[in-house]
Design a protein around this motif. Structure first.
Motif, mmCIF file in Angstrom:
data_model
loop_
_atom_site.group_PDB
_atom_site.id
_atom_site.type_symbol
_atom_site.label_atom_id
_atom_site.label_comp_id
_atom_site.label_asym_id
_atom_site.label_seq_id
_atom_site.Cartn_x
_atom_site.Cartn_y
_atom_site.Cartn_z
ATOM 1 N N GLU A 29 40.969 25.245 32.936
ATOM 2 C CA GLU A 29 42.065 26.067 32.176
ATOM 3 C C GLU A 29 41.345 27.336 31.535
ATOM 4 O O GLU A 29 40.429 27.259 31.127
ATOM 5 N N GLY A 30 41.969 27.986 31.619
ATOM 6 C CA GLY A 30 40.811 29.697 31.553
ATOM 7 C C GLY A 30 40.630 30.066 32.224
ATOM 8 O O GLY A 30 40.592 31.613 31.717
ATOM 9 N N ALA A 31 40.127 29.679 33.051
ATOM 10 C CA ALA A 31 39.038 30.412 33.789
ATOM 11 C C ALA A 31 40.207 30.545 35.618
ATOM 12 O O ALA A 31 40.884 30.200 35.719
ATOM 13 N N LEU A 32 39.539 31.840 35.799
ATOM 14 C CA LEU A 32 40.064 31.958 36.981
ATOM 15 C C LEU A 32 39.746 33.464 38.025
ATOM 16 O O LEU A 32 38.839 34.424 37.222
ATOM 17 N N PHE A 33 39.099 32.970 39.205
ATOM 18 C CA PHE A 33 38.319 33.461 39.691
ATOM 19 C C PHE A 33 38.978 34.182 40.928
ATOM 20 O O PHE A 33 40.126 33.685 42.016
ATOM 21 N N LEU A 34 38.398 35.436 41.587
ATOM 22 C CA LEU A 34 38.733 35.693 42.900
ATOM 23 C C LEU A 34 37.315 35.366 43.885
ATOM 24 O O LEU A 34 36.093 35.331 43.594
ATOM 25 N N TYR A 35 37.603 34.115 45.529
ATOM 26 C CA TYR A 35 36.875 33.720 45.411
ATOM 27 C C TYR A 35 36.391 34.429 47.507
ATOM 28 O O TYR A 35 38.367 34.590 47.714
ATOM 29 N N ASN A 36 35.707 34.933 47.842
ATOM 30 C CA ASN A 36 35.632 34.517 49.264
ATOM 31 C C ASN A 36 34.664 33.652 49.746
ATOM 32 O O ASN A 36 33.453 33.953 49.554
ATOM 33 N N PRO A 37 35.159 32.640 50.698
ATOM 34 C CA PRO A 37 34.921 31.447 51.033
ATOM 35 C C PRO A 37 33.499 31.429 52.061
ATOM 36 O O PRO A 37 32.713 30.544 52.408
ATOM 37 N N THR A 38 33.987 33.002 52.983
ATOM 38 C CA THR A 38 33.206 33.274 54.073
ATOM 39 C C THR A 38 31.708 33.581 53.479
ATOM 40 O O THR A 38 30.523 32.868 53.942
ATOM 41 N N THR A 39 31.834 34.353 52.375
ATOM 42 C CA THR A 39 30.530 34.795 51.835
ATOM 43 C C THR A 39 30.232 34.339 50.690
ATOM 44 O O THR A 39 28.692 33.855 49.898
ATOM 45 N N GLY A 40 30.794 33.686 50.347
ATOM 46 C CA GLY A 40 30.517 32.851 49.213
ATOM 47 C C GLY A 40 30.546 33.402 47.615
ATOM 48 O O GLY A 40 30.527 32.829 46.436
ATOM 49 N N GLU A 41 30.847 34.458 47.234
ATOM 50 C CA GLU A 41 31.289 35.083 46.528
ATOM 51 C C GLU A 41 32.536 35.427 45.455
ATOM 52 O O GLU A 41 33.592 35.064 46.512
ATOM 53 N N SER A 42 31.636 35.240 44.525
ATOM 54 C CA SER A 42 33.234 35.227 43.237
ATOM 55 C C SER A 42 33.110 36.112 42.522
ATOM 56 O O SER A 42 32.054 36.390 42.108
ATOM 57 N N LYS A 43 33.874 36.269 41.912
ATOM 58 C CA LYS A 43 34.498 37.281 40.649
ATOM 59 C C LYS A 43 35.266 36.998 39.564
ATOM 60 O O LYS A 43 36.754 36.444 39.946
ATOM 61 N N ARG A 44 34.859 36.392 38.150
ATOM 62 C CA ARG A 44 35.626 35.833 37.176
ATOM 63 C C ARG A 44 36.239 37.376 36.668
ATOM 64 O O ARG A 44 35.910 37.922 35.934
ATOM 65 N N LEU A 45 37.925 36.806 36.683
ATOM 66 C CA LEU A 45 38.948 37.419 35.875
ATOM 67 C C LEU A 45 38.564 37.063 34.420
ATOM 68 O O LEU A 45 38.508 35.976 33.983
ATOM 69 N N LEU A 46 38.639 37.871 33.052
ATOM 70 C CA LEU A 46 39.157 37.682 32.485
ATOM 71 C C LEU A 46 40.947 37.744 31.633
ATOM 72 O O LEU A 46 41.216 38.260 32.387
#
Length: 265
Positions: A26-43
């Motif tokens: 709850e309260g956490a949101l990410f954009l994630y690329n499963p191929t590269t493993g990179e992620s970015k947390r959105l405020l």
């Protein structure tokens, strides 16, 4: 001594153009690329809202990934805002007046818009948010026949089958049908399809190229269903115990980075 409960379930908001939007808590949101493993947390604001739902998609006009969020303030007013990956920021769009009793799931994206089922003053409608224009529009449901479920709790969710919008009655009582919109945006093109499976909750995941088969998340199982033969096959995932619960979505591999997308060096 009992160990404290730890949530290990991740909600998949949606998948689009090589990125996946997920919410691990709850309260956490990410954009994630499963191929590269990179992620970015959105405020994003954490909790406190009576209700909120999120949709994820791609705006091919501006070549931008967007997240739209609807938050209720308790008076059937939904405050809508949109996040742009290019600008890495949220913007308020407008306030909406809908009842949100049918929408405890993420929005479904199709044709550049994300869709939910809401109720206005007189009826349920499919509410769509267009990522290009950032405007909302309504589409009528099939009508009284779609709401002939006599169960005390009725809940409608949208999905996509063979590239077409569909409507599933997920009221936690047994059903054996699904509504498909043959011509997008045309209410008269809704068509009811009976299937040979009984379900309480169902989510279409993806379809075969010829449209004969569809992969379904059905009552905690993964099922491959054939519309031509009406046969079905229950599938498993090696090393995964589906009975413990799972989330699934279709994903196209890419090398897109959510951390540097749209930024000019």
């Amino acid at each position: 001594m009992l160990k404290p409960y730890r949530r290990n379930w991740v909600e998949i908001i949606g998948s689009s153009h090589g990125l996946v939007c997920i919410s691990p808590c709850e309260g956490a949101l990410f954009l994630y690329n499963p191929t590269t493993g990179e992620s970015k947390r959105l405020l994003i604001s954490a909790g406190g809202e009576e209700f909120q739902t999120i949709g994820f998609g791609f705006d091919d006009l501006t070549d931008d990934y967007k997240v739209v969020k609807l938050v209720a303030d308790g008076d059937n007013v939904l405050k809508s805002s949109v996040y742009s990956l290019k600008s890495d920021s949220w913007r308020w769009i407008r306030d909406l007046s809908y009842e949100h009793k049918d929408c405890f799931s993420s929005g479904v994206t199709l044709r550049g818009a994300v869709h939910w089922v809401f109720a206005n003053d007189s009826q349920r409608v499919v509410l769509a948010f267009d990522f290009k224009t950032e405007e909302f529009r309504e589409m009528l449901l099939p009508g009284e026949e779609a709401e002939d479920c006599g169960h005390s709790y009725r809940n409608f969710v949208v999905g996509v089958i063979n590239g077409r919008l569909c409507l599933v009655n997920s009221c936690y009582e047994v059903h054996d049908d699904v509504w498909v919109m043959d011509e997008y945006g045309v209410a008269s093109s809704w068509r009811r399809i009976r299937i040979s499976l009984l379900y309480r909750s169902m989510k279409p995941l993806c379809s075969s190229e010829n449209g004969e088969e569809v992969l379904l998340e059905l009552d905690g199982d993964m099922v491959l269903y054939n519309f031509e033969s009406h046969g079905s096959r229950y599938l498993g995932i090696r090393g995964v115990k589906l009975s413990d619960g799972f989330e699934a979505d279709a994903y196209v591999e890419s090398l897109i980075s959510p951390n540097s997308y749209g930024f000019v060096n």
